[in-house]
Design a protein around this motif. Structure first.
Motif, mmCIF file in Angstrom:
data_model
loop_
_atom_site.group_PDB
_atom_site.id
_atom_site.type_symbol
_atom_site.label_atom_id
_atom_site.label_comp_id
_atom_site.label_asym_id
_atom_site.label_seq_id
_atom_site.Cartn_x
_atom_site.Cartn_y
_atom_site.Cartn_z
ATOM 1 N N VAL A 19 34.729 43.261 -5.657
ATOM 2 C CA VAL A 19 33.618 44.015 -6.228
ATOM 3 C C VAL A 19 32.762 43.038 -7.019
ATOM 4 O O VAL A 19 33.264 42.378 -7.941
ATOM 5 N N PRO A 20 31.479 42.880 -6.694
ATOM 6 C CA PRO A 20 30.632 41.892 -7.379
ATOM 7 C C PRO A 20 30.646 42.062 -8.894
ATOM 8 O O PRO A 20 30.465 43.164 -9.408
ATOM 9 N N GLY A 21 30.900 40.953 -9.586
ATOM 10 C CA GLY A 21 30.850 40.954 -11.040
ATOM 11 C C GLY A 21 32.048 41.570 -11.727
ATOM 12 O O GLY A 21 32.055 41.697 -12.957
ATOM 13 N N ARG A 22 33.095 41.942 -10.963
ATOM 14 C CA ARG A 22 34.261 42.567 -11.572
ATOM 15 C C ARG A 22 35.536 41.947 -11.012
ATOM 16 O O ARG A 22 35.558 41.423 -9.903
ATOM 17 N N PHE A 23 36.615 42.075 -11.782
ATOM 18 C CA PHE A 23 37.895 41.476 -11.393
ATOM 19 C C PHE A 23 38.732 42.471 -10.594
ATOM 20 O O PHE A 23 39.907 42.698 -10.857
ATOM 21 N N VAL A 24 38.105 43.111 -9.618
ATOM 22 C CA VAL A 24 38.800 44.099 -8.797
ATOM 23 C C VAL A 24 38.371 43.942 -7.347
ATOM 24 O O VAL A 24 37.363 43.301 -7.039
ATOM 25 N N MET A 25 39.159 44.572 -6.462
ATOM 26 C CA MET A 25 38.875 44.554 -5.036
ATOM 27 C C MET A 25 38.624 45.980 -4.563
ATOM 28 O O MET A 25 38.965 46.950 -5.248
ATOM 29 N N ASN B 126 41.614 42.710 7.121
ATOM 30 C CA ASN B 126 42.100 41.396 6.704
ATOM 31 C C ASN B 126 43.312 41.513 5.797
ATOM 32 O O ASN B 126 43.716 40.542 5.166
ATOM 33 N N SER B 127 43.881 42.727 5.723
ATOM 34 C CA SER B 127 45.048 42.963 4.880
ATOM 35 C C SER B 127 45.952 43.985 5.552
ATOM 36 O O SER B 127 45.477 44.897 6.244
ATOM 37 N N GLY C 192 48.243 38.288 2.084
ATOM 38 C CA GLY C 192 48.336 38.084 0.638
ATOM 39 C C GLY C 192 47.002 38.133 -0.071
ATOM 40 O O GLY C 192 46.667 37.223 -0.840
ATOM 41 N N ARG C 193 46.228 39.190 0.155
ATOM 42 C CA ARG C 193 44.939 39.326 -0.515
ATOM 43 C C ARG C 193 45.120 39.703 -1.987
ATOM 44 O O ARG C 193 46.111 40.335 -2.378
ATOM 45 N N LYS C 194 44.146 39.306 -2.790
ATOM 46 C CA LYS C 194 44.159 39.654 -4.208
ATOM 47 C C LYS C 194 44.256 41.161 -4.399
ATOM 48 O O LYS C 194 43.516 41.924 -3.766
ATOM 49 N N HIS C 195 45.195 41.611 -5.251
ATOM 50 C CA HIS C 195 45.378 43.018 -5.597
ATOM 51 C C HIS C 195 45.671 43.896 -4.376
ATOM 52 O O HIS C 195 45.484 45.107 -4.431
ATOM 53 N N GLN C 196 46.128 43.292 -3.285
ATOM 54 C CA GLN C 196 46.278 44.036 -2.035
ATOM 55 C C GLN C 196 47.131 45.295 -2.181
ATOM 56 O O GLN C 196 46.729 46.385 -1.746
ATOM 57 N N LEU C 197 48.306 45.165 -2.774
ATOM 58 C CA LEU C 197 49.207 46.311 -2.887
ATOM 59 C C LEU C 197 48.608 47.401 -3.761
ATOM 60 O O LEU C 197 48.711 48.597 -3.458
ATOM 61 N N ARG C 198 47.951 46.996 -4.813
ATOM 62 C CA ARG C 198 47.362 47.956 -5.744
ATOM 63 C C ARG C 198 46.212 48.718 -5.088
ATOM 64 O O ARG C 198 46.062 49.931 -5.269
#
Length: 299
Positions: free
Chosen positions: A187-193, A201-202, A225-231
C-alpha cells in the motif's frame, strides 16, 4: 562492529562543502547539529583507515565515511532470544514477539541479529531470512560467510518448508483446508500489503488444528515468502489473526506495543535439505501461543 552493530557508510561526492561538518549537516538534515558535533568529538565517525574525523577538517570528495547509527530512546524488549541449535555454519533461534529480526528504522540494538552477534561474540553472523517483528518463532542465521550463499539459494528456489501456527476466529462457512493464492502489493506510503488484481505471487495452505469456541487454532504453510503474506491472506478470508494491529488496513492502529497482547502468529518449524550434507534439517520452536486469552476486545 560495536555492541553487535555493524558500521554504516556514506560516500562523499564532489560538492561545494568547505568542511566535513558542512557536508554531514546537509547529508543528515534530520540529525541535530549538536549530536553530529558530539559524535565527531567522540571519534564515532571515521575514514576508511579507521581514523577519527574532525568537524573542521577540509572536505575531500571521492572517499567514504564510516559511522555507527544511533536510535535514541530505543525501547527494550524484555523477552529472551533462545538459541535452539548451533554448529559451524547454522544457528537457529527462537525469536520472541516484538523483537525485530534485523536492524532497521527505529530498531537497532533490540534486534535478533544484534543480540546474537553480541551474545555469541560472532560479528560475522548474518540472517538467512526474516520474521515480522510481531511474529515469534524459528529464525535462522548463518555463522559462516562462505556458506551463506548455498543456504540462501534454498530460499530462492523454494526448497525451504515453513510451518506456522495462528489463532484466529472460527468461520463455519469457510471450507477448510484450502489454498489461498493472490497478488500482493504494498500500500503506497504505508507499512502494509494488500491483495490486488493480477497474477498470483503468493500462496498459503491453511487448515484447522483445533477449535475453542469462536476461535480456531490454524496451521499455515506458505510456499512463497511475501511481506505480511499470512496476515493478509487470513484477513482476506475474514479470519484476521488475533491481536493483529495492522489488519484490516482500514482500522485505527495503535502504534504503541502492548506486550500483554502479542500477535498470535508463531513460526513453528522450518525444514530444508542441507546443501552440503544432503540431509534434511528441521528446527522447531519451543514457544507456545497463548491463544484466545490474549485476544483484544476489538476482535
Amino acid at each position: 562492529m560495536r555492541g553487535g552493530v555493524s558500521a554504516s557508510r556514506v560516500f562523499m561526492p564532489p560538492g561545494p562543502w568547505r568542511t566535513l561538518f558542512e557536508f554531514l549537516r546537509e547529508r543528515f538534515p534530520h540529525v541535530p547539529e549538536h549530536i553530529l558535533e558530539a559524535r565527531l568529538a567522540r571519534g564515532d565517525i571515521v575514514d576508511g583507515a579507521g581514523m577519527a574525523q574532525r568537524a573542521d577538517k577540509p572536505y575531500q570528495a571521492q572517499g567514504w565515511l564510516w559511522y555507527y547509527r544511533e536510535v535514541p530512546d530505543e525501547a527494550a524488549v524484555p523477552f529472551e532470544l533462545k538459541v535452539l541449535y548451533r554448529d559451524d555454519a547454522l544457528i537457529a533461534v527462537d525469536k520472541p514477539h516484538f523483537l525485530a529480526s534485523t536492524p532497521g528504522g527505529q530498531y537497532l540494538r533490540e534486534t535478533a541479529l544484534t543480540r546474537l552477534r553480541e551474545q555469541l561474540s560472532m560479528p560475522e553472523i548474518s540472517p538467512m531470512h526474516r520474521l515480522d517483528r510481531e511474529t515469534a518463532g524459528v529464525l535462522l542465521f548463518c555463522a559462516d560467510p562462505d556458506k551463506r550463499g548455498a543456504y540462501q539459494s534454498l530460499f530462492q528456489s523454494r526448497q525451504v518448508q515453513k510451518e506456522y501456527e495462528a489463532w484466529a476466529p472460527w468461520r463455519a462457512d469457510l471450507a477448510l483446508p484450502l489454498c489461498r493464492r493472490s497478488h500482493l502489493l504494498a500500500v503506497p506510503g504505508r507499512f502494509v500489503m494488500q491483495e490486488a488484481p493480477g497474477e498470483p505471487n503468493s500462496e498459503t495452505h491453511i487448515e484447522v488444528q483445533a477449535r475453542q469456541g469462536e476461535w480456531a487454532h490454524y496451521r499455515l504453510r506458505p510456499t512463497t515468502g511475501r511481506k505480511h503474506q499470512l496476515r493478509v491472506h487470513m484477513n482476506a478470508l475474514g479470519i484476521t489473526i488475533c491481536n493483529d494491529r495492522y489488519y484490516p488496513i482500514d482500522q485505527a492502529m495503535d502504534l504503541d506495543d502492548d506486550l500483554s497482547r502479542p500477535l498470535q502468529l508463531l513460526a513453528r518449524a522450518i525444514a530444508f535439505p542441507d546443501p552440503f550434507s544432503g540431509q534434511i534439517r528441521r528446527f522447531e520452536s519451543e514457544l507456545e501461543l497463548q491463544g484466545p486469552t490474549t485476544v483484544s476486545a476489538s476482535r
